[in-house]
Design a protein around this motif. Structure first.
Motif, short mmCIF file in Angstrom:
data_model
loop_
_atom_site.label_atom_id
_atom_site.label_comp_id
_atom_site.label_asym_id
_atom_site.label_seq_id
_atom_site.Cartn_x
_atom_site.Cartn_y
_atom_site.Cartn_z
N GLU A 59 0.85 -1.19 0.00
CA GLU A 59 0.00 0.00 0.00
C GLU A 59 0.89 1.24 0.00
O GLU A 59 1.95 1.23 0.61
N ASN A 60 0.45 2.30 -0.66
CA ASN A 60 1.18 3.57 -0.68
C ASN A 60 2.66 3.37 -1.01
O ASN A 60 3.54 3.81 -0.28
N VAL A 61 2.91 2.72 -2.12
CA VAL A 61 4.28 2.39 -2.52
C VAL A 61 5.16 3.63 -2.65
O VAL A 61 6.37 3.56 -2.47
N GLU A 62 4.55 4.79 -2.88
CA GLU A 62 5.33 6.03 -3.03
C GLU A 62 6.05 6.45 -1.75
O GLU A 62 6.94 7.29 -1.79
N GLN A 63 5.70 5.87 -0.61
CA GLN A 63 6.37 6.24 0.63
C GLN A 63 7.71 5.52 0.83
O GLN A 63 8.39 5.71 1.83
N TYR A 64 8.09 4.70 -0.15
CA TYR A 64 9.36 3.97 -0.06
C TYR A 64 10.31 4.41 -1.17
O TYR A 64 9.91 4.68 -2.28
N ARG A 65 11.61 4.47 -0.86
CA ARG A 65 12.62 4.76 -1.89
C ARG A 65 12.97 3.49 -2.63
O ARG A 65 13.28 3.51 -3.80
N CYS A 66 13.00 2.39 -1.90
CA CYS A 66 13.26 1.11 -2.55
C CYS A 66 12.65 -0.01 -1.72
O CYS A 66 12.34 0.17 -0.54
N LEU A 67 12.47 -1.15 -2.37
CA LEU A 67 11.93 -2.33 -1.73
C LEU A 67 12.95 -3.45 -1.84
O LEU A 67 13.65 -3.56 -2.84
N LEU A 68 13.01 -4.27 -0.82
CA LEU A 68 13.88 -5.44 -0.82
C LEU A 68 12.97 -6.66 -0.85
O LEU A 68 12.11 -6.81 0.02
N LEU A 69 13.15 -7.52 -1.84
CA LEU A 69 12.32 -8.70 -2.02
C LEU A 69 13.18 -9.93 -1.78
O LEU A 69 14.21 -10.10 -2.44
N LEU A 70 12.76 -10.77 -0.85
CA LEU A 70 13.45 -12.02 -0.59
C LEU A 70 12.46 -13.13 -0.92
O LEU A 70 11.34 -13.13 -0.40
#
Length: 192
Positions: free
Chosen positions: A76-87
Motif C-alpha cells: 500500500e502507498n508504494v510512493e512512501q518507499y525509496r526502494c523495496l527489498l524482495l526475498l
C-alpha cells in the motif's frame, strides 16, 4: 542565604529575610532551565523520528500452504518507499519470474525442461522519480548457477498500491500449479 548546587536557587533558613526579588529570580532560572530542557528533548525526539523513518520496515510476507502458480505481497502507498527489498524462496517449476502489478513478467531463473527444485534470491527494487522501477539483484537455483538481475520496469506502478508477485511455471505442464507448499515472498521497504 544558601543556594542549590546546580542552579543556585535560593534556600532560605529560618533567620533569612525573604524577598520577592529572590522568588522572581528563582522562577526566572527555573523557566530558563525548563525551556532549554524542552528544546533539547524536542530536538532529540525530532531526530529519533527522522532515524525511524529511514529504517527498513517489513511490509509483508506470504508463505504458501499449498500448491499455486504464484506467491504475492501487496504494498500500500508504494510512493512512501525509496526502494523495496524482495526475498523469495520458491520450490517447484522449471522457470521462476517476477511481475510488478500485472506488468510483463521478468524471468529470474530458468532450467529449461528440468525441474528447478528450489529457486531463491534477493532483489532490490528502486522506485525511480521519473516513474518505473529499476530491479537489481541475484537469483539462484539449486540445480544450476546464479543469475544477476538488472532490469528496468518502465510501466511499473510507483504510486498507490502495487502487487509484487513471484511466479513459477512448468514447461511440461503450463496449466498446473507449479509452485510447492512452503514457497515464500517477504518484502521490506526503505521509507523516503
Amino acid at each position: 542565604m544558601n543556594t542549590t548546587e546546580h542552579y543556585q536557587l535560593n534556600q532560605w533558613e529560618g533567620s533569612d529575610r525573604i524577598m520577592r526579588e529572590d522568588f522572581n529570580a528563582d522562577n526566572r532560572k527555573t523557566e530558563e532551565a525548563l525551556t532549554e530542557l524542552a528544546d533539547t528533548v524536542a530536538q532529540k525526539v525530532g531526530q529519533a523520528e527522522v532515524d525511524a523513518a529511514l529504517q527498513w520496515v517489513k511490509i509483508g510476507e506470504s508463505v504458501l500452504s499449498g500448491s499455486a502458480k504464484s506467491v504475492s505481497v501487496t504494498v500500500e502507498n508504494v510512493e512512501q518507499y525509496r526502494c523495496l527489498l524482495l526475498l523469495y524462496d520458491v520450490s517447484g517449476g522449471t522457470e521462476v519470474s517476477i511481475r510488478w502489478s500485472g506488468s510483463s513478467a521478468i524471468t529470474l531463473s530458468n532450467a529449461g525442461w528440468d525441474n528447478l527444485k528450489r529457486s531463491f534470491g534477493v532483489l532490490t527494487a528502486y522506485l525511480l522519480h521519473q516513474g518505473g522501477v529499476y530491479l537489481s539483484g541475484n537469483a539462484t537455483y539449486l540445480s544450476a548457477s546464479a543469475y544477476n538481475i538488472s532490469s528496468r520496469l518502465s510501466a511499473a506502478t510507483t504510486t498507490g498500491t502495487a502487487t509484487l508477485e513471484i511466479l513459477a511455471k512448468d514447461a511440461n505442464n503450463t496449466s498446473s500449479d507449479a509452485m510447492s507448499s512452503g514457497s515464500a515472498l517477504c518484502v521490506y521497504g526503505l521509507r523516503t
